[in-house]
Design a protein around this motif. Sequence first.
Motif, PDB file in Angstrom:
ATOM      1  N   GLU A  63     124.585 -49.797 -43.286  1.00 38.87           N
ATOM      2  CA  GLU A  63     123.640 -48.898 -43.953  1.00 38.87           C
ATOM      3  C   GLU A  63     122.859 -48.058 -42.943  1.00 38.87           C
ATOM      4  OE1 GLU A  63     121.235 -51.324 -46.497  1.00 38.87           O
ATOM      5  OE2 GLU A  63     122.895 -51.826 -47.829  1.00 38.87           O
ATOM      6  N   TRP A  64     123.618 -47.534 -41.971  1.00 43.34           N
ATOM      7  CA  TRP A  64     123.024 -46.661 -40.963  1.00 43.34           C
ATOM      8  C   TRP A  64     123.106 -45.207 -41.434  1.00 43.34           C
ATOM      9  CZ3 TRP A  64     125.376 -48.857 -35.757  1.00 43.34           C
ATOM     10  CH2 TRP A  64     124.708 -50.051 -35.445  1.00 43.34           C
ATOM     11  N   SER A  65     122.064 -44.468 -41.146  1.00 37.85           N
ATOM     12  CA  SER A  65     121.974 -43.066 -41.597  1.00 37.85           C
ATOM     13  C   SER A  65     122.939 -42.164 -40.824  1.00 37.85           C
ATOM     14  CB  SER A  65     120.541 -42.560 -41.417  1.00 37.85           C
ATOM     15  OG  SER A  65     120.480 -41.163 -41.588  1.00 37.85           O
ATOM     16  N   GLN A  66     123.601 -41.248 -41.570  1.00 38.04           N
ATOM     17  CA  GLN A  66     124.503 -40.267 -40.941  1.00 38.04           C
ATOM     18  C   GLN A  66     123.736 -39.324 -40.016  1.00 38.04           C
ATOM     19  OE1 GLN A  66     127.746 -40.043 -41.058  1.00 38.04           O
ATOM     20  NE2 GLN A  66     128.278 -41.495 -42.671  1.00 38.04           N
ATOM     21  N   LYS A  67     122.437 -39.166 -40.283  1.00 38.45           N
ATOM     22  CA  LYS A  67     121.623 -38.247 -39.476  1.00 38.45           C
ATOM     23  C   LYS A  67     121.502 -38.731 -38.023  1.00 38.45           C
ATOM     24  CE  LYS A  67     118.800 -36.715 -43.394  1.00 38.45           C
ATOM     25  NZ  LYS A  67     117.442 -36.667 -43.976  1.00 38.45           N
ATOM     26  N   LYS A  68     121.616 -40.037 -37.818  1.00 34.73           N
ATOM     27  CA  LYS A  68     121.510 -40.601 -36.465  1.00 34.73           C
ATOM     28  C   LYS A  68     122.881 -41.046 -35.960  1.00 34.73           C
ATOM     29  CE  LYS A  68     116.738 -42.227 -36.998  1.00 34.73           C
ATOM     30  NZ  LYS A  68     115.831 -43.391 -36.936  1.00 34.73           N
ATOM     31  N   ARG A  69     123.900 -40.349 -36.437  1.00 29.50           N
ATOM     32  CA  ARG A  69     125.273 -40.711 -36.120  1.00 29.50           C
ATOM     33  C   ARG A  69     125.515 -40.810 -34.609  1.00 29.50           C
ATOM     34  NH1 ARG A  69     130.094 -40.204 -39.053  1.00 29.50           N
ATOM     35  NH2 ARG A  69     131.942 -40.027 -37.716  1.00 29.50           N
ATOM     36  N   TYR A 116     123.900 -43.977 -33.151  1.00 29.24           N
ATOM     37  CA  TYR A 116     124.625 -45.187 -33.547  1.00 29.24           C
ATOM     38  C   TYR A 116     125.988 -45.285 -32.858  1.00 29.24           C
ATOM     39  CZ  TYR A 116     121.009 -46.002 -37.037  1.00 29.24           C
ATOM     40  OH  TYR A 116     119.805 -46.257 -37.648  1.00 29.24           O
ATOM     41  N   LEU A 173     129.197 -47.660 -40.140  1.00 25.49           N
ATOM     42  CA  LEU A 173     127.960 -46.986 -40.556  1.00 25.49           C
ATOM     43  C   LEU A 173     127.589 -47.387 -41.981  1.00 25.49           C
ATOM     44  CD1 LEU A 173     128.211 -43.299 -39.223  1.00 25.49           C
ATOM     45  CD2 LEU A 173     126.754 -45.126 -38.380  1.00 25.49           C
ATOM     46  N   GLN A 174     128.593 -47.373 -42.863  1.00 29.55           N
ATOM     47  CA  GLN A 174     128.351 -47.711 -44.260  1.00 29.55           C
ATOM     48  C   GLN A 174     128.011 -49.193 -44.419  1.00 29.55           C
ATOM     49  OE1 GLN A 174     132.033 -46.396 -45.969  1.00 29.55           O
ATOM     50  NE2 GLN A 174     131.399 -44.250 -46.119  1.00 29.55           N
TER      51      GLN A 174
END
Length: 714
Positions: A30-36, A39, A26-27
């Motif tokens: 650079e994917w958002s935690q909100k769309k965990r 993803y 995720l990091q």
Amino acid sequence: MKNLEKELKYLKQVLEEYEFTFQEILQLLEWSQKKRKLYKQIINSWEEDGEIYLKRNGKYTLPEKEGFLRGEISIGNGNFGFLDIPGEKSVFIPGNYLNTAMNGDTVLIRILKESKSPDKSREGEVYKIVKRDRDIVVGVFEKSMNFGFVRPKNAPRDIYISKKKTKGAQTGDLVAVKIYFWGDSEKKPEGEVVSIIGNPQDTETLISALLIDNGIQEKFSNEVIKEVDRIEEDFSAEIEDRKDLRHLNIITIDGADAKDLDDAVYVEKTDIGYKLYVSIADVSYYVKEGTELDAEALKRGNSIYLVDRVIPMLPRKLSNNLCSLNPHEDKLTFTVEIDFDARGKVIGNDFYKSVIKSKYRMTYTDVNKIFSGDEELIEKYSAIHKMITEMLELSHIIRNTKKRRGSIDFELPEIKVVLDDSKLVKKIEVRERGEAEKLIEDFMVAANEVVAEKLFWEEIPAIYRVHEDPDKAKITVLNESLAKFGYYIKNLDDLHPGKFQTIIEKTTGLPEGYLIHKLILRAMQRARYANKNLGHFGLASKYYLHFTSPIRRYSDLVVHRMLGRSIERFMKDKEKTKYMSSFEVISAAISRTERIADKLEEDSVKIKLIEYMQDKIGKTYIARLSGMNKNKIFMELENHIEVVYNVNTVRDSFVYDEENYKITDRKHNVSYTMGDTLKVIVTGASYDRMEIEVVPFSEEEIDLENTETEDEGN
């Protein structure tokens, strides 16, 4: 949503060096935690597709780093499989390790046993089916009281069919089955009959089944046909923007039965050598990117020439009409103009869109007769006789140039099966490769090379025809075989095609020549398509692609588009990157469709030959030994039909020595090796095994009335 294909490519590059948890990915991306949750589904799908691999410690890596191999599996007679990987030894998968995989599926393989011998396969098991090739398979139906089952040829297990889903099929019918459950360790696969193809002993049915089993559609969709119907046939306005070559005595030279004439040629002598014009049908004018027609052409990849029918890449309105360079008709073409000096060196070239009007539709047969001095044909074609003679001169010069650089030219006979109006075998003949055939081949190779060199040096994306250097381990094994005949390839660290060509020339016409040529051919890599220029070993060519047959090959259509762009405008780096990425996918796809087409063409011929030989069981022939493996001895009859002697299934007085390519008749103390001839008796011709079986005929006296002569059946 971000470009997932690009994200996956970047992730895989990083995973070559590191391992990451889901949180770290995720990091990284650079994917958002909100769309965990979303993803996580994407990562799971990548893992399911075999792109990445989740270890027990919760970290992701690449499957290859964990010892897995990814590729397309080939199933042989339903009870074992092979995975061929370019540049590596193949992997053999026993039937009980196929894990429900079927022919053509993309799989992840775990290696179970490495091979110590360079010519032997490794052994592995299917760890995961990444992608099913298709859900429809073909097999023979067998009916029971309350259910049925189908035995497919290229699948490891029977398919269960419930009573409601048999569609009226009867025992012995050849059927197409749609699979909805692939089976597991306890249950068989399950499916339903979607069509009854017919009698498995009928050759037309069997050839149709080959197409269905490989997902080949004979008919074009309504959407494609509608698009073709809308194509404007009047291109008079287009002519103004093209170079007009209609004044030249341009001709086509093809087989007498060819319908899709996509190349035309013209030659004239110059003060310093020769000028060659190769004009190719401009299919790209009619087939545009992004259309249904283009998508269908890519899906087909190439035309398929079966023994009894042609499955064209493009609808016949294009392949046989608008794009075919029929005589006395204005046609849009792409021309390559090449200047040669007297020794065959290319000293200049030009590339442009053109319009031509072919003056003569020549056949290989007639041109060969002209070369042989046929006065009647020389008189008939007096207007172009001088040019045809100059064509032959240039062809010889080009061929000598290729020979000097070491181009390999195999002289392996290829049979042509001619059918009568009832689609029965009328005659079996060896395909001629006379001067006319070689001339066109020389001119087409020359055109392909100059186009490839231009696109390479201008850094224009393209699809190349590549033939990589042979694998050193295979050449080591080849050397061991060649040594038995007194030949050897020196210095394996500096392999050059000329080394192979020298042996081919020395052995042409010798009894063992056929086998030696086949052994060399088998040691070669298979030619394929790629988005990078990797050279062509067999042709000893630094730059090579396919440009000359866009009616029947998608690769050539792509090259036409790129060559057109290169002479029209400057291509930006961003556009180049986009094409390079898409051409990587396209190259893999059309390499696959080419392999399928080759196999279908070979199998369709074999089916008709089996039919032809079924009423000849019990007859004796003279056969030449042409190949061996641990289970079979391959022979060729005088009519060039390949037959098989299954050494493990027949008890007789013959002893097989695989290491020395020899069989010995203990009863008469006579040995036979590769290239030798012996009498054989035909014992079977099976559609199930796709073989014509023979055994050596060991009696001292044979019934001459029951022995085929060389000419009979030809």
